[in-house]
Design a protein around this motif. Sequence first.
Motif, PDB file in Angstrom:
ATOM      1  N   THR A  11       0.836  -1.200   0.000  1.00 44.64           N
ATOM      2  CA  THR A  11       0.000   0.000   0.000  1.00 44.64           C
ATOM      3  C   THR A  11       0.872   1.251   0.000  1.00 44.64           C
ATOM      4  OG1 THR A  11      -0.187   0.218   2.425  1.00 44.64           O
ATOM      5  CG2 THR A  11      -1.748  -1.261   1.314  1.00 44.64           C
ATOM      6  N   GLY A  12       0.312   2.322  -0.509  1.00 41.44           N
ATOM      7  CA  GLY A  12       1.083   3.563  -0.608  1.00 41.44           C
ATOM      8  C   GLY A  12       2.310   3.400  -1.470  1.00 41.44           C
ATOM      9  N   ALA A  13       2.192   2.619  -2.536  1.00 41.03           N
ATOM     10  CA  ALA A  13       3.358   2.229  -3.335  1.00 41.03           C
ATOM     11  C   ALA A  13       3.534   3.061  -4.606  1.00 41.03           C
ATOM     12  CB  ALA A  13       3.265   0.747  -3.704  1.00 41.03           C
ATOM     13  N   GLY A  14       2.836   4.179  -4.692  1.00 38.99           N
ATOM     14  CA  GLY A  14       2.963   5.005  -5.880  1.00 38.99           C
ATOM     15  C   GLY A  14       4.177   5.909  -5.893  1.00 38.99           C
ATOM     16  N   GLY A  15       4.900   5.969  -4.787  1.00 46.02           N
ATOM     17  CA  GLY A  15       6.101   6.796  -4.712  1.00 46.02           C
ATOM     18  C   GLY A  15       6.855   6.507  -3.429  1.00 46.02           C
ATOM     19  N   GLY A  16       7.996   7.124  -3.268  1.00 44.22           N
ATOM     20  CA  GLY A  16       8.756   7.023  -2.027  1.00 44.22           C
ATOM     21  C   GLY A  16       9.115   5.616  -1.628  1.00 44.22           C
ATOM     22  N   LEU A  17       8.937   5.326  -0.348  1.00 44.65           N
ATOM     23  CA  LEU A  17       9.305   4.020   0.192  1.00 44.65           C
ATOM     24  C   LEU A  17       8.508   2.889  -0.448  1.00 44.65           C
ATOM     25  CD1 LEU A  17       9.528   5.064   3.928  1.00 44.65           C
ATOM     26  CD2 LEU A  17      11.422   4.093   2.616  1.00 44.65           C
TER      27      LEU A  17
END
Length: 299
Positions: A11-17
Motif C-alpha cells: 500500500t502507498g506504493a505510488g512513490g517514495g518508500l
Amino acid sequence: MDFTNRTAIVTGAGGGLGREYALALGRRGVKVCVNDLGGARDGSGGSASAAQTVVDEIQAAGGIAIANSASVTDRDAVSAMVAEVMEKWGRIDILINNAGVLRDKSFAKMTLDDFEFVMDVHLMGSVNCSKAVWQHMRDANYGRIVMTGSSTGCYGNFGQTNYGAAKLGLVGFMKSLAQEGAKNNIHVNAIIPVAGTRMTEDIMPEEMLKLYAPDKVAPAVVFLASEEAPTNTILGAGAGGYHAAHVTLTKGIMLTADERSAETIAARFDEIVDRTGETVPQSGAEQGQLVMMRQSEIS
C-alpha cells in the motif's frame, strides 16, 4: 532468498518508500499489487496514475504487477482489492502496510478531525488491509505482514501527536498479531524507516535527502517479507544502517505494604528506572509474571 510464486500487496506504493518496496519485490519475481490512492501528502485528492506508473516500471523490468487505487480507509474497497488479487493470482503471501499521510501541527493548534484522519489512514488502514488478507493467510498456513512504524511513534516528535499515536499503535497491533499468527506461520513485523521522501522533503536538507534515499530501506523490508523473516520485531533502517528497537522492562523495586506510597516511589525513582538487568518481554503476560516471581521479596 526464494520468492517463487509469491504475491504481495504494497500500500502507498505510488512513490517514495512504497515504490522502492514494490520495485524490489518485483525484481525478485514477486507478483505485486501496487496500491496507491494517488493523493497529496495530507491525504487530499486522488489519482490512479501513481500506482500505474510503478506497475509500468515493474513490467518494463520483466516483472508482473497490477495497479489499485483504493483508499486503505475504505473497507469495501480494500476487500475488493484483496478479492481481485485472489481471483488473479490465487494467493496473498505478503502485505506491506505502507500507506500514510501527514497533518502536522502542535497539539494546541491541531483539529481533532486531523488527529482522527491520520489515525484512520495509518492505524485503521493497516488494520483494514491486515483483516482483509488474514483468513487467506491462515488458510494457506503462510503469511508475511509488515507494519510501518516510526521513530516518532517510539520516541516522540514535536508537532506529530497524531502521527506518533498511530505509529506506536501499529507496534502494539503488530506485537499481538504476531502472537495470533504464529500457529499459522504468519510472521508480523514493523519497519521504522529513516528516509527522504515527500513526507520529509520540507524538514530534511537536500544532502540529507540523498543520504536517506528510500531505496536504502528496501532491503530490510524485503527481508521482513521473506520466508526467513523473524516475527514480533521492530526493525529500523536508513542510510545503509539497520538496527532493532525494543520495548523493555526494568527490574524495578518491590515495596512492602508499609512502604507503598507516592513519596517512597519518588525517593526511589532512580532505582525504578535503572536499566541494569532489564528484559525484553515477548508478551504482555511477562510483566505480571515478573511481579509474581518477586513476591517472595516482600512476603
